[in-house]
Design a protein around this motif. Structure first.
Motif, PDB file in Angstrom:
ATOM      1  N   GLN A 177      43.423  34.502  82.292  1.00 55.51           N
ATOM      2  CA  GLN A 177      44.442  34.316  83.314  1.00 55.51           C
ATOM      3  C   GLN A 177      44.050  33.207  84.298  1.00 55.51           C
ATOM      4  OE1 GLN A 177      45.011  37.916  85.658  1.00 55.51           O
ATOM      5  NE2 GLN A 177      47.211  37.524  85.773  1.00 55.51           N
ATOM      6  N   SER A 178      45.051  32.390  84.681  1.00 54.72           N
ATOM      7  CA  SER A 178      44.800  31.378  85.703  1.00 54.72           C
ATOM      8  C   SER A 178      44.745  32.074  87.059  1.00 54.72           C
ATOM      9  CB  SER A 178      45.937  30.354  85.741  1.00 54.72           C
ATOM     10  OG  SER A 178      46.069  29.744  84.494  1.00 54.72           O
ATOM     11  N   MET A 179      43.885  31.565  87.940  1.00 53.11           N
ATOM     12  CA  MET A 179      43.786  32.196  89.253  1.00 53.11           C
ATOM     13  C   MET A 179      43.970  31.150  90.354  1.00 53.11           C
ATOM     14  SD  MET A 179      40.951  35.180  88.819  1.00 53.11           S
ATOM     15  CE  MET A 179      39.413  34.301  88.604  1.00 53.11           C
ATOM     16  N   ARG A 239      32.307  33.330  92.163  1.00 49.95           N
ATOM     17  CA  ARG A 239      31.009  33.485  91.504  1.00 49.95           C
ATOM     18  C   ARG A 239      30.976  34.743  90.647  1.00 49.95           C
ATOM     19  NH1 ARG A 239      26.561  33.708  95.373  1.00 49.95           N
ATOM     20  NH2 ARG A 239      25.265  33.409  93.537  1.00 49.95           N
ATOM     21  N   ASP A 240      31.596  35.806  91.134  1.00 49.39           N
ATOM     22  CA  ASP A 240      31.650  37.059  90.379  1.00 49.39           C
ATOM     23  C   ASP A 240      32.426  36.867  89.073  1.00 49.39           C
ATOM     24  OD1 ASP A 240      31.182  39.794  90.011  1.00 49.39           O
ATOM     25  OD2 ASP A 240      33.156  40.311  90.815  1.00 49.39           O
ATOM     26  N   SER A 241      33.556  36.159  89.160  1.00 51.44           N
ATOM     27  CA  SER A 241      34.381  35.992  87.962  1.00 51.44           C
ATOM     28  C   SER A 241      33.608  35.183  86.905  1.00 51.44           C
ATOM     29  CB  SER A 241      35.715  35.332  88.306  1.00 51.44           C
ATOM     30  OG  SER A 241      35.524  33.988  88.666  1.00 51.44           O
ATOM     31  N   TYR A 242      32.798  34.222  87.337  1.00 52.70           N
ATOM     32  CA  TYR A 242      31.999  33.482  86.366  1.00 52.70           C
ATOM     33  C   TYR A 242      30.900  34.332  85.779  1.00 52.70           C
ATOM     34  CZ  TYR A 242      34.489  29.222  86.735  1.00 52.70           C
ATOM     35  OH  TYR A 242      35.478  28.304  86.651  1.00 52.70           O
ATOM     36  N   SER A 243      30.289  35.156  86.610  1.00 48.35           N
ATOM     37  CA  SER A 243      29.216  35.981  86.059  1.00 48.35           C
ATOM     38  C   SER A 243      29.804  37.001  85.082  1.00 48.35           C
ATOM     39  CB  SER A 243      28.424  36.659  87.174  1.00 48.35           C
ATOM     40  OG  SER A 243      29.205  37.668  87.753  1.00 48.35           O
ATOM     41  N   GLN A 244      31.115  37.255  85.177  1.00 45.21           N
ATOM     42  CA  GLN A 244      31.754  38.177  84.235  1.00 45.21           C
ATOM     43  C   GLN A 244      32.545  37.414  83.173  1.00 45.21           C
ATOM     44  OE1 GLN A 244      32.833  42.015  85.564  1.00 45.21           O
ATOM     45  NE2 GLN A 244      32.950  41.366  87.693  1.00 45.21           N
ATOM     46  N   ASN A 245      32.221  36.136  83.016  1.00 41.11           N
ATOM     47  CA  ASN A 245      32.798  35.304  81.949  1.00 41.11           C
ATOM     48  C   ASN A 245      34.302  35.103  82.024  1.00 41.11           C
ATOM     49  OD1 ASN A 245      30.206  35.037  80.742  1.00 41.11           O
ATOM     50  ND2 ASN A 245      30.491  37.114  79.914  1.00 41.11           N
ATOM     51  N   ARG A 252      37.488  33.062  81.808  1.00 39.37           N
ATOM     52  CA  ARG A 252      37.708  31.798  81.102  1.00 39.37           C
ATOM     53  C   ARG A 252      38.888  31.003  81.650  1.00 39.37           C
ATOM     54  NH1 ARG A 252      36.471  35.680  77.184  1.00 39.37           N
ATOM     55  NH2 ARG A 252      38.677  36.197  77.160  1.00 39.37           N
ATOM     56  N   GLY A 253      39.829  31.674  82.285  1.00 41.00           N
ATOM     57  CA  GLY A 253      41.003  30.962  82.802  1.00 41.00           C
ATOM     58  C   GLY A 253      40.614  30.011  83.916  1.00 41.00           C
ATOM     59  N   LYS A 254      41.530  29.094  84.231  1.00 41.22           N
ATOM     60  CA  LYS A 254      41.180  28.126  85.279  1.00 41.22           C
ATOM     61  C   LYS A 254      41.298  28.751  86.668  1.00 41.22           C
ATOM     62  CE  LYS A 254      45.781  26.155  85.612  1.00 41.22           C
ATOM     63  NZ  LYS A 254      46.635  24.992  85.490  1.00 41.22           N
ATOM     64  N   ILE A 255      40.550  28.174  87.591  1.00 41.24           N
ATOM     65  CA  ILE A 255      40.596  28.640  88.980  1.00 41.24           C
ATOM     66  C   ILE A 255      40.930  27.460  89.877  1.00 41.24           C
ATOM     67  CG2 ILE A 255      39.309  29.683  90.870  1.00 41.24           C
ATOM     68  CD1 ILE A 255      37.534  31.045  88.864  1.00 41.24           C
ATOM     69  N   GLU A 256      42.008  27.588  90.621  1.00 42.13           N
ATOM     70  CA  GLU A 256      42.381  26.553  91.593  1.00 42.13           C
ATOM     71  C   GLU A 256      42.087  27.136  92.973  1.00 42.13           C
ATOM     72  OE1 GLU A 256      43.677  23.546  90.892  1.00 42.13           O
ATOM     73  OE2 GLU A 256      44.036  23.795  88.721  1.00 42.13           O
ATOM     74  N   LEU A 257      41.074  26.580  93.616  1.00 37.49           N
ATOM     75  CA  LEU A 257      40.673  27.096  94.925  1.00 37.49           C
ATOM     76  C   LEU A 257      41.087  26.140  96.037  1.00 37.49           C
ATOM     77  CD1 LEU A 257      39.002  28.958  96.864  1.00 37.49           C
ATOM     78  CD2 LEU A 257      36.976  27.696  96.163  1.00 37.49           C
TER      79      LEU A 257
END
Ligand code: FES
Lengths: 120, 324
Positions: free
Chosen positions: B200-202, B219-225, B227-232
């Motif tokens: 899912q894109s976030m 950081r949490d989402s990356y440590s839990q792999n 894959r969707g893109k993140i626009e911050l």
């Protein structure tokens, strides 16, 4: 036509479909959306769902008194706002392909809340 | 001719052993405050959880919903969300039930009067990045701060904006706080990453230190792999307010799916920019943190742009009233 209005319209599934469309219409309408502004949109959406269930003639725990108290705090609420919301309800039902006869039944139920909503 | 107000429209509750006449239409909190009783509070809308009190009487569901089962079990409820019922016996929150000790291990001063404060709670402390803790400051004043670290950091990271007339923030950010013990409770809050639907894109929008929970969530989402893109989108009033820009640029290089956008107020509100860039949020997961007004407005707009309410996570930073 032995089934009641609620079942003819499509029951709970129809309410679920309708609430999304209806709530979006209401929120996008600048003439009324200030009455619906809240941090707790989930609770607000639940209220809309209750209202739609009621308008669809479904099982509900909405009373005239609830309607009155729920709207009592809304400053400047008037006839125009009431018709705007009614208009969105009608448009929602039409968008969902509800037959004209059922639409007018639902609109009649919604109209019955007029005095309670406006505190008359 | 003086007549006393009829007794029937008032009810009585008992707080810490004293009886308190109550206006049945006001919250328990407001009734106690009206009597000049000192009860911790902040947002008065059920989000900060600082107004916890304890009772054995029945309370409404909404004064318990945001609490963890363990606290409800102990009789805690949110006094700002509860109207009094006659004869209710209420106790103040016993501090040892919910507060525990932690040590301030270090501090980094950033621009814009923001400090990164690092804490180590005693014993095991389980949390989800993006949740918040409450900190007890001087005069038992309690304030909420979101968690920017992830569990493997082994230390809690908070971003504290020092408010000139604040009670807790200047105290917490003082240099001599390092190495000292403070009291914290929590964690609380539902604004965090759930490892489902990982493609899912976030979209994440944070203003000011609203960046803190978002940093933890990224950081949490990356440590839990994830894959969707993140626009911050990180917005502040001015350049110094973008206190963590360097660290975010480093993070952006490290994580392929992450894009960071910066915005300062004179170029328009960051939430408007974000929604302009992403007009269709159907299927997106959205995180909104920081200024309550921004959060409220953007939540509505994100919903109208197609995001499902269940996919919108918010953390509104309510400001405490500042007593002159
Ligand atoms: S939750 Fe009651 S004052 Fe914030």
């Amino acid at each position: 036509m032995s089934e009641n209005l609620f079942d003819r319209i499509g029951g709970n599934a129809a309410v679920d479909a309708a609430v999304d469309i209806f709530y979006k219409k209401v929120l996008s309408d600048d003439s009324i959306n200030r009455f619906f502004e809240t941090t707790n949109m989930d609770a607000q959406r639940e209220k809309q769902k209750k209202f739609l269930t009621f308008a669809f003639g479904g099982p509900n725990d909405y009373s005239g008194k609830d309607m009155r108290t729920a709207h009592a705090g809304l400053d400047g609420l008037n006839e125009a706002h009431f018709s705007a919301v009614a208009g969105h309800l009608e448009a929602t039902l039409e968008e969902l392909g509800v037959p004209a006869a059922e639409v007018s039944e639902a609109m009649a139920i919604a109209a019955s809340t007029h005095d309670d909503v406006l505190g008359l | 001719m003086s007549r006393q107000k009829s007794a029937t429209d008032q009810i009585t509750i008992y707080y810490e052993g004293t009886s308190v006449r109550c206006d049945p239409d006001k919250s328990v909190l407001d009734n106690l405050l009206d009597q000049n009783l000192d009860v911790n509070h902040c947002c008065k809308n059920g989000s900060c959880l600082t107004c916890l009190l304890k009772t054995d009487s029945e309370v409404d569901e909404k004064s318990r919903v945001p609490l963890k089962a363990t606290l409800s079990e102990l009789g805690y409820f949110l006094s700002c969300q509860q109207i009094p019922s006659d004869g209710m016996v209420i106790k103040s929150a016993a501090s040892d039930d919910c507060f525990r000790k932690a040590v301030v291990t270090s501090m980094i001063k950033k621009s814009g009067h923001v400090s990164q404060v690092f804490l180590k709670p005693y014993g095991e402390f389980l949390y989800k990045p993006g949740q918040f803790i409450n900190i007890k400051g001087p005069k038992d004043t309690v304030r909420s701060y979101s968690i920017a670290s992830i569990p493997s950091d082994n230390v809690l990271e908070l971003h504290i904006k020092e408010h000139q007339y604040g009670i807790v923030s200047p105290w917490l950010c003082a240099d001599d706080r390092i190495g000292r013990e403070i009291e914290i409770s929590g964690p609380n809050g539902e604004c965090f990453y759930l490892p489902e639907n990982q493609d899912q894109s976030m979209l994440m929008i944070g203003t000011g230190t609203g960046l803190a929970p978002l940093l933890g969530i990224v950081r949490d989402s990356y440590s839990q792999n994830h894959r969707g893109k993140i626009e911050l989108y990180f917005g502040a009033v001015d350049d110094p307010g973008l206190y963590l820009a360097d660290q975010l640029r480093v993070l952006e290089k490290k994580y392929d799916n992450l894009t960071v956008h910066f915005g300062i107020l004179k170029n328009g509100p960051i939430n408007d920019t974000a929604l302009k860039n992403h007009p269709d949020l159907k299927e997106w997961r959205v995180f909104l943190c920081g200024d309550p007004d921004m959060v409220k407005k953007t939540k509505t707009k994100a919903y109208l742009a197609g995001a499902a309410l269940a996919n919108i996570y918010v953390d509104a930073f309510e400001q405490a009233e500042i007593n002159p």
